[in-house]
Design a protein around this motif. Structure first.
Motif, PDB file in Angstrom:
ATOM      1  N   TYR A  29      -3.271  -5.998  14.232  1.00 35.11           N
ATOM      2  CA  TYR A  29      -4.078  -5.962  13.008  1.00 35.11           C
ATOM      3  C   TYR A  29      -3.417  -5.093  11.945  1.00 35.11           C
ATOM      4  CZ  TYR A  29      -8.310  -6.399  10.228  1.00 35.11           C
ATOM      5  OH  TYR A  29      -9.208  -6.704   9.216  1.00 35.11           O
ATOM      6  N   LYS A  30      -2.808  -3.994  12.340  1.00 35.08           N
ATOM      7  CA  LYS A  30      -2.074  -3.169  11.379  1.00 35.08           C
ATOM      8  C   LYS A  30      -0.891  -3.933  10.803  1.00 35.08           C
ATOM      9  CE  LYS A  30      -3.256   1.485  12.970  1.00 35.08           C
ATOM     10  NZ  LYS A  30      -2.752   2.754  13.558  1.00 35.08           N
ATOM     11  N   LEU A  31      -0.212  -4.689  11.638  1.00 36.30           N
ATOM     12  CA  LEU A  31       0.904  -5.506  11.166  1.00 36.30           C
ATOM     13  C   LEU A  31       0.411  -6.539  10.164  1.00 36.30           C
ATOM     14  CD1 LEU A  31       3.897  -6.221  11.346  1.00 36.30           C
ATOM     15  CD2 LEU A  31       3.356  -7.653  13.324  1.00 36.30           C
ATOM     16  N   TYR A  32      -0.715  -7.157  10.450  1.00 37.84           N
ATOM     17  CA  TYR A  32      -1.345  -8.135   9.553  1.00 37.84           C
ATOM     18  C   TYR A  32      -1.682  -7.506   8.198  1.00 37.84           C
ATOM     19  CZ  TYR A  32      -5.465 -10.668   7.735  1.00 37.84           C
ATOM     20  OH  TYR A  32      -6.389 -11.305   6.938  1.00 37.84           O
ATOM     21  N   LEU A  33      -2.184  -6.279   8.207  1.00 40.01           N
ATOM     22  CA  LEU A  33      -2.609  -5.618   6.973  1.00 40.01           C
ATOM     23  C   LEU A  33      -1.454  -5.072   6.152  1.00 40.01           C
ATOM     24  CD1 LEU A  33      -5.717  -3.544   8.167  1.00 40.01           C
ATOM     25  CD2 LEU A  33      -5.731  -5.672   6.848  1.00 40.01           C
ATOM     26  N   PHE A  34      -0.424  -4.536   6.806  1.00 36.02           N
ATOM     27  CA  PHE A  34       0.555  -3.720   6.091  1.00 36.02           C
ATOM     28  C   PHE A  34       1.952  -4.329   5.982  1.00 36.02           C
ATOM     29  CE2 PHE A  34      -2.428  -0.493   8.000  1.00 36.02           C
ATOM     30  CZ  PHE A  34      -3.116  -0.263   6.817  1.00 36.02           C
ATOM     31  N   LEU A  35       2.172  -5.524   6.507  1.00 39.58           N
ATOM     32  CA  LEU A  35       3.472  -6.171   6.371  1.00 39.58           C
ATOM     33  C   LEU A  35       3.647  -6.647   4.925  1.00 39.58           C
ATOM     34  CD1 LEU A  35       6.077  -7.269   7.601  1.00 39.58           C
ATOM     35  CD2 LEU A  35       4.799  -9.331   8.255  1.00 39.58           C
ATOM     36  N   LYS A  36       4.649  -6.117   4.238  1.00 35.57           N
ATOM     37  CA  LYS A  36       4.845  -6.396   2.817  1.00 35.57           C
ATOM     38  C   LYS A  36       6.001  -7.371   2.589  1.00 35.57           C
ATOM     39  CE  LYS A  36       1.637  -3.402   1.825  1.00 35.57           C
ATOM     40  NZ  LYS A  36       0.290  -3.887   1.453  1.00 35.57           N
ATOM     41  N   THR A  37       5.748  -8.381   1.758  1.00 34.51           N
ATOM     42  CA  THR A  37       6.776  -9.336   1.343  1.00 34.51           C
ATOM     43  C   THR A  37       6.484  -9.735  -0.102  1.00 34.51           C
ATOM     44  OG1 THR A  37       5.509 -11.307   1.943  1.00 34.51           O
ATOM     45  CG2 THR A  37       6.858 -10.305   3.684  1.00 34.51           C
ATOM     46  N   SER A  38       7.335 -10.610  -0.648  1.00 35.87           N
ATOM     47  CA  SER A  38       6.974 -11.266  -1.908  1.00 35.87           C
ATOM     48  C   SER A  38       5.737 -12.114  -1.650  1.00 35.87           C
ATOM     49  CB  SER A  38       8.121 -12.162  -2.395  1.00 35.87           C
ATOM     50  OG  SER A  38       9.272 -11.408  -2.661  1.00 35.87           O
ATOM     51  N   GLU A  39       4.986 -12.406  -2.730  1.00 36.24           N
ATOM     52  CA  GLU A  39       3.729 -13.125  -2.525  1.00 36.24           C
ATOM     53  C   GLU A  39       3.532 -14.297  -3.466  1.00 36.24           C
ATOM     54  OE1 GLU A  39       1.089  -9.320  -1.137  1.00 36.24           O
ATOM     55  OE2 GLU A  39       2.157  -9.300  -3.032  1.00 36.24           O
ATOM     56  N   ASN A  40       4.219 -14.296  -4.588  1.00 34.34           N
ATOM     57  CA  ASN A  40       4.056 -15.361  -5.578  1.00 34.34           C
ATOM     58  C   ASN A  40       5.373 -16.122  -5.747  1.00 34.34           C
ATOM     59  OD1 ASN A  40       2.565 -16.878  -7.376  1.00 34.34           O
ATOM     60  ND2 ASN A  40       2.812 -15.457  -9.078  1.00 34.34           N
ATOM     61  N   ASN A  41       5.278 -17.427  -5.997  1.00 35.63           N
ATOM     62  CA  ASN A  41       6.464 -18.281  -6.130  1.00 35.63           C
ATOM     63  C   ASN A  41       7.366 -18.169  -4.898  1.00 35.63           C
ATOM     64  OD1 ASN A  41       5.771 -19.181  -8.794  1.00 35.63           O
ATOM     65  ND2 ASN A  41       6.501 -17.216  -9.587  1.00 35.63           N
ATOM     66  N   VAL A  42       6.766 -18.346  -3.733  1.00 34.93           N
ATOM     67  CA  VAL A  42       7.489 -18.162  -2.475  1.00 34.93           C
ATOM     68  C   VAL A  42       7.592 -19.472  -1.701  1.00 34.93           C
ATOM     69  CG1 VAL A  42       6.855 -15.737  -2.254  1.00 34.93           C
ATOM     70  CG2 VAL A  42       5.367 -17.482  -1.259  1.00 34.93           C
TER      71      VAL A  42
END
Length: 264
Positions: A151-164
């Motif tokens: 659940y922490k991985l689900y919440l805090f994994l950061k990537t690009s989010e738009n135009n991907v």
């Protein structure tokens, strides 16, 4: 006949050797673990895994592409699954436990009067770009179970989010876990808070909506001029406070609001 068998065995061994040689593997040591990457013959990332090694704890997280979805599982919490996919060129993340969809987060275009229903909404400005997230929990409370790390991985994994695209996200996640401090950014709250405090991120909304997509409760800052804006606090669907304020000063008002809330 014996000669034919020998030729067949040599051919099989040759094909196997070629397939083995065509697969490139790479291991990168990071703080409290390592990432293992596997590439195909074209040099494209095929899958990867992340080892977690800590005192009295060890785990292995697997990242695979299944059609147009990134599927994330681990060896310890095998009832928990994270799925990441793209909708309208925007990233969507789903969290499943025991085969049931528990929570979902997606980027959306914030428009008053057209907000997602029954959602928690979080908005921010980062690098002069606006980002708004709609989060939904599909039960009144999270189920009991063993899925904290997932659940922490689900919440805090950061990537690009738009135009991907899904390939872009897959490679970005692999690049993220190739960083020395990747696991700290996910699992160490003090380290996460430090990284966020050093960023230029500015919060603009923290809201809940009802079944019609109307704001039910929360706090919202809206830009009114190049140098200032207005914030409003909602409770039971009504505005109970409104004040003109610039965005940097609003961050303190937001913190005061969150610290004063026991039930949001």
């Amino acid at each position: 006949m014996k000669k034919q068998i020998i030729i067949l065995l040599l051919f099989t061994f040759s094909v196997f050797a070629q397939e083995t040689d065509s697969l490139k593997t790479e291991k990168i040591e990071i703080e409290s673990g390592a990432i293992n990457k596997k590439y195909n013959s074209d040099g494209k990332l095929e899958n990867f895994s992340v080892e977690i090694s800590a005192a009295y704890y060890g785990n292995l997280i697997f990242f695979n592409k299944e059609k147009d979805t990134i599927v994330i599982k681990n060896t310890i919490e095998n009832d928990a699954v994270i799925k990441i996919y793209v909708k309208n060129q925007k990233k969507v993340s789903d969290f499943f436990y025991k085969g049931v969809l528990i929570s979902s987060v997606e980027l959306f275009d914030f428009k008053m009067g057209n907000l997602p229903s029954n959602s928690f909404i979080y908005s921010k400005i980062l690098d002069n770009e606006n980002y708004s997230y709609s989060s939904k929990n599909y039960s009144l409370k999270l189920p009991e179970g063993d899925y904290e790390k997932s659940y922490k991985l689900y919440l805090f994994l950061k990537t690009s989010e738009n135009n991907v695209t899904i390939d872009l996200l897959f490679n970005e996640i692999a690049d993220f876990f190739s960083q020395e401090d990747a696991l700290l950014r996910i699992y160490l709250s003090k380290y996460r808070d430090k990284i966020q405090s050093e960023s230029e991120e500015k919060i603009t909304a923290y809201l809940t909506t009802d079944e019609l997509g109307k704001i039910k409760s929360g706090i919202l800052w809206t830009k009114k001029s190049p140098s200032s804006g207005q914030y409003q606090i909602y409770s039971d669907g009504k505005i109970i406070k409104s004040e003109n304020i610039e965005l940097t000063a609003f961050q303190k008002a937001f913190t005061s609001y969150i610290n004063g809330k026991t039930n949001f």
